[in-house]
Design a protein around this motif. Structure first.
Motif, PDB file in Angstrom:
ATOM      1  N   GLU A 122       0.958  -1.430   0.095  1.00 45.77           N
ATOM      2  CA  GLU A 122       0.066   0.047   0.053  1.00 45.77           C
ATOM      3  C   GLU A 122       0.915   1.305   0.219  1.00 45.77           C
ATOM      4  O   GLU A 122       0.627   2.410  -0.692  1.00 45.77           O
ATOM      5  CB  GLU A 122      -1.087  -0.033   1.224  1.00 45.77           C
ATOM      6  CG  GLU A 122      -1.898   1.085   1.118  1.00 45.77           C
ATOM      7  CD  GLU A 122      -3.022   0.856   2.221  1.00 45.77           C
ATOM      8  OE1 GLU A 122      -4.156   1.022   2.162  1.00 45.77           O
ATOM      9  OE2 GLU A 122      -2.679   0.454   3.413  1.00 45.77           O
TER      10      GLU A 122
ATOM     11  N   LYS B  18       0.471  -0.095 -13.364  1.00 45.82           N
ATOM     12  CA  LYS B  18       0.601   0.003 -14.653  1.00 45.82           C
ATOM     13  C   LYS B  18       2.333  -0.315 -15.030  1.00 45.82           C
ATOM     14  O   LYS B  18       3.120   0.146 -14.545  1.00 45.82           O
ATOM     15  CB  LYS B  18       0.850   1.370 -14.989  1.00 45.82           C
ATOM     16  CG  LYS B  18       0.924   2.035 -16.231  1.00 45.82           C
ATOM     17  CD  LYS B  18       0.812   3.559 -16.488  1.00 45.82           C
ATOM     18  CE  LYS B  18       1.089   4.068 -17.876  1.00 45.82           C
ATOM     19  NZ  LYS B  18       0.899   5.739 -17.859  1.00 45.82           N
TER      20      LYS B  18
ATOM     21  N   LYS C  54       2.356   1.761  -9.093  1.00 49.87           N
ATOM     22  CA  LYS C  54       0.947   1.287  -8.403  1.00 49.87           C
ATOM     23  C   LYS C  54      -0.135   2.378  -9.039  1.00 49.87           C
ATOM     24  O   LYS C  54       0.154   3.385  -9.288  1.00 49.87           O
ATOM     25  CB  LYS C  54       1.013   1.527  -7.158  1.00 49.87           C
ATOM     26  CG  LYS C  54      -0.453   0.925  -6.549  1.00 49.87           C
ATOM     27  CD  LYS C  54       0.212   0.887  -4.996  1.00 49.87           C
ATOM     28  CE  LYS C  54       0.233   2.394  -4.130  1.00 49.87           C
ATOM     29  NZ  LYS C  54       0.464   2.333  -2.863  1.00 49.87           N
ATOM     30  N   TYR C  55      -1.199   1.631  -9.734  1.00 49.36           N
ATOM     31  CA  TYR C  55      -2.192   2.479 -10.347  1.00 49.36           C
ATOM     32  C   TYR C  55      -3.354   2.740  -9.572  1.00 49.36           C
ATOM     33  O   TYR C  55      -3.972   3.688  -9.592  1.00 49.36           O
ATOM     34  CB  TYR C  55      -2.267   1.795 -11.795  1.00 49.36           C
ATOM     35  CG  TYR C  55      -3.233   2.245 -12.706  1.00 49.36           C
ATOM     36  CD1 TYR C  55      -2.693   3.371 -13.503  1.00 49.36           C
ATOM     37  CD2 TYR C  55      -4.604   2.113 -12.770  1.00 49.36           C
ATOM     38  CE1 TYR C  55      -3.378   3.926 -14.490  1.00 49.36           C
ATOM     39  CE2 TYR C  55      -5.511   2.846 -13.827  1.00 49.36           C
ATOM     40  CZ  TYR C  55      -4.946   3.602 -14.510  1.00 49.36           C
ATOM     41  OH  TYR C  55      -5.423   4.635 -15.433  1.00 49.36           O
ATOM     42  N   GLN C  56      -3.783   1.728  -8.972  1.00 50.51           N
ATOM     43  CA  GLN C  56      -5.101   1.639  -8.323  1.00 50.51           C
ATOM     44  C   GLN C  56      -5.254   0.535  -7.018  1.00 50.51           C
ATOM     45  O   GLN C  56      -4.748  -0.541  -7.686  1.00 50.51           O
ATOM     46  CB  GLN C  56      -6.237   1.885  -9.188  1.00 50.51           C
ATOM     47  CG  GLN C  56      -7.564   2.221  -8.802  1.00 50.51           C
ATOM     48  CD  GLN C  56      -8.773   2.325  -9.679  1.00 50.51           C
ATOM     49  OE1 GLN C  56      -8.323   2.063 -10.946  1.00 50.51           O
ATOM     50  NE2 GLN C  56      -9.682   2.855  -9.544  1.00 50.51           N
ATOM     51  N   GLN C  57      -5.852   0.893  -6.217  1.00 49.15           N
ATOM     52  CA  GLN C  57      -6.218  -0.144  -5.198  1.00 49.15           C
ATOM     53  C   GLN C  57      -7.887  -0.377  -5.019  1.00 49.15           C
ATOM     54  O   GLN C  57      -8.481   0.625  -5.026  1.00 49.15           O
ATOM     55  CB  GLN C  57      -5.598  -0.002  -3.733  1.00 49.15           C
ATOM     56  CG  GLN C  57      -6.090  -1.169  -2.711  1.00 49.15           C
ATOM     57  CD  GLN C  57      -5.413  -1.074  -1.425  1.00 49.15           C
ATOM     58  OE1 GLN C  57      -3.924  -1.286  -1.339  1.00 49.15           O
ATOM     59  NE2 GLN C  57      -5.912  -0.572  -0.379  1.00 49.15           N
ATOM     60  N   LEU C  58      -8.514  -1.563  -5.189  1.00 50.52           N
ATOM     61  CA  LEU C  58      -9.936  -1.637  -5.230  1.00 50.52           C
ATOM     62  C   LEU C  58     -10.157  -2.772  -4.056  1.00 50.52           C
ATOM     63  O   LEU C  58      -9.454  -3.692  -3.834  1.00 50.52           O
ATOM     64  CB  LEU C  58     -10.380  -2.305  -6.429  1.00 50.52           C
ATOM     65  CG  LEU C  58     -10.049  -1.319  -7.794  1.00 50.52           C
ATOM     66  CD1 LEU C  58     -10.591  -2.028  -8.987  1.00 50.52           C
ATOM     67  CD2 LEU C  58     -10.704  -0.010  -7.672  1.00 50.52           C
TER      68      LEU C  58
ATOM     69  N   TRP D  99      -7.747  -7.151  -1.271  1.00 52.73           N
ATOM     70  CA  TRP D  99      -7.477  -6.005  -1.907  1.00 52.73           C
ATOM     71  C   TRP D  99      -7.034  -6.348  -3.402  1.00 52.73           C
ATOM     72  O   TRP D  99      -6.239  -7.154  -3.477  1.00 52.73           O
ATOM     73  CB  TRP D  99      -6.312  -5.247  -1.410  1.00 52.73           C
ATOM     74  CG  TRP D  99      -6.957  -4.625   0.294  1.00 52.73           C
ATOM     75  CD1 TRP D  99      -6.395  -5.081   1.360  1.00 52.73           C
ATOM     76  CD2 TRP D  99      -7.739  -3.482   0.365  1.00 52.73           C
ATOM     77  NE1 TRP D  99      -6.895  -4.214   2.324  1.00 52.73           N
ATOM     78  CE2 TRP D  99      -7.846  -3.402   1.791  1.00 52.73           C
ATOM     79  CE3 TRP D  99      -8.586  -2.861  -0.691  1.00 52.73           C
ATOM     80  CZ2 TRP D  99      -8.622  -2.272   2.161  1.00 52.73           C
ATOM     81  CZ3 TRP D  99      -9.534  -1.860   0.087  1.00 52.73           C
ATOM     82  CH2 TRP D  99      -9.442  -1.555   1.450  1.00 52.73           C
TER      83      TRP D  99
END
Length: 311
Positions: A69, A139, A124-128, A134
């Motif tokens: 994270e 990218k 790191k592009y996104q965490q959902l 998680w």
């Protein structure tokens, strides 16, 4: 889905059913705040080509998640078929999973391992939020395609890639059709065609171990209690000295060979891997020559041995 179905949903049965989908095996790594982490995962997948996006998921209970994270980057190490021990190392909880493991730093300091099938450097592009996991999207900023046979995971066990029998059978008529006219009576041509046909089925099985052909040859030449020097290896494996040196370095790095500086011998792990290679070779030989009488096989062996001697 009805409440009754939800109440009777068996997570273990669900996991077993999902296990029918064969996947590759990866080790995801990151570095943040001076702490390196790595976790074995088979949830890796591609998402988009433009932009180049990939994803994977991590258990929300994982102690490694805080580093992923915080980190600006993570790395995807797609494991080769002979990296089961590495996979197991990072699948288990440990205070220092990297102890004794050679690695280099990729983008953002994310650890990269050698001899993988492929490696991806990811920003790191996104965490959902994905239920009890998680979902991390990255990218891809760079990658290494090393072209090695990948390690697979299927029905709760490690597996490896083999060509589908229908594809092998589909190729057979074309090679048979090549035998025509004078070529059908030329022994050299017949021998080369026979070798190609034999290799078409055998070589993928050998490569599925994750070893290069040169590395496999080296392990198969060295017997359990045999130690050979470079001169003997040059004669037996019929490869350029540079290729032999590279293979020896790779096999020592993997813990399959040991050396006193002059001679090379198998380690316990090397003996185990060598036996696995010989099982593949013996099974192939039995399958191919089972249609012939023992006397025919012996005569064929005598001819090959004689042809291998100088005139």
């Amino acid at each position: 889905m009805s409440n009754d179905v939800e109440n009777t949903f068996d997570p273990r049965a669900f996991r077993r059913a999902l296990g029918n989908f064969a996947t590759g095996v990866t080790i995801m790594t990151a570095n943040a705040g001076g702490r390196k982490v790595g976790v074995t995962a088979n949830s890796f997948n591609s998402v988009s080509l433009d932009p180049p996006l990939v994803l994977w998921s991590i258990d929300k209970r994982s102690t490694s998640h805080s580093v992923f994270e915080q980190a600006s980057h993570f790395a995807v190490n797609i494991l080769a078929a002979d990296q089961i021990d590495l996979s197991n190392q990072f699948a288990r909880a440990s205070d220092d999973k990297f102890a004794g493991i050679e690695h280099e730093e990729g983008s953002g300091g994310a650890p990269l391992f050698s001899d993988c099938a492929a490696r991806f450097h990811c920003e790191k592009y996104q965490q959902l939020d994905g239920g009890d996991h998680w979902i991390l999207l990255g990218k891809v900023t760079a990658f290494d395609d090393l072209g090695r046979g990948p390690l697979l995971y299927h029905q709760g066990a490690y597996s490896s890639v083999l060509p589908h029998p229908r594809l092998v059978a589909k190729d057979a008529p074309a090679s048979q059709a090549a035998f025509q006219g004078r070529l059908n009576h030329n022994l050299y041509y017949l021998m080369t065609q026979a070798v190609r046909s034999y290799q078409a089925d055998y070589q993928p099985r050998q490569l599925s171990t994750g070893l290069r052909t040169s590395e496999a040859r080296m392990l198969m030449v060295l017997e359990k209690d045999l130690s050979l020097d470079m001169g003997a290896l040059l004669q037996l494996v019929a490869m350029p000295a540079r290729e032999i040196e590279l293979s020896l370095d790779a096999l020592q790095r993997k813990g399959l060979l040991c050396s006193d500086g002059l001679h090379y011998a198998l380690t316990a792990a090397g003996v185990e891997q060598g036996e696995a290679l010989w099982r593949i070779a013996d099974e192939q030989q039995e399958r191919v020559f089972a249609r012939f009488e023992p006397r025919q096989v012996e005569a064929f062996k005598e001819i090959l041995q004689a042809l291998g001697q100088p005139l």
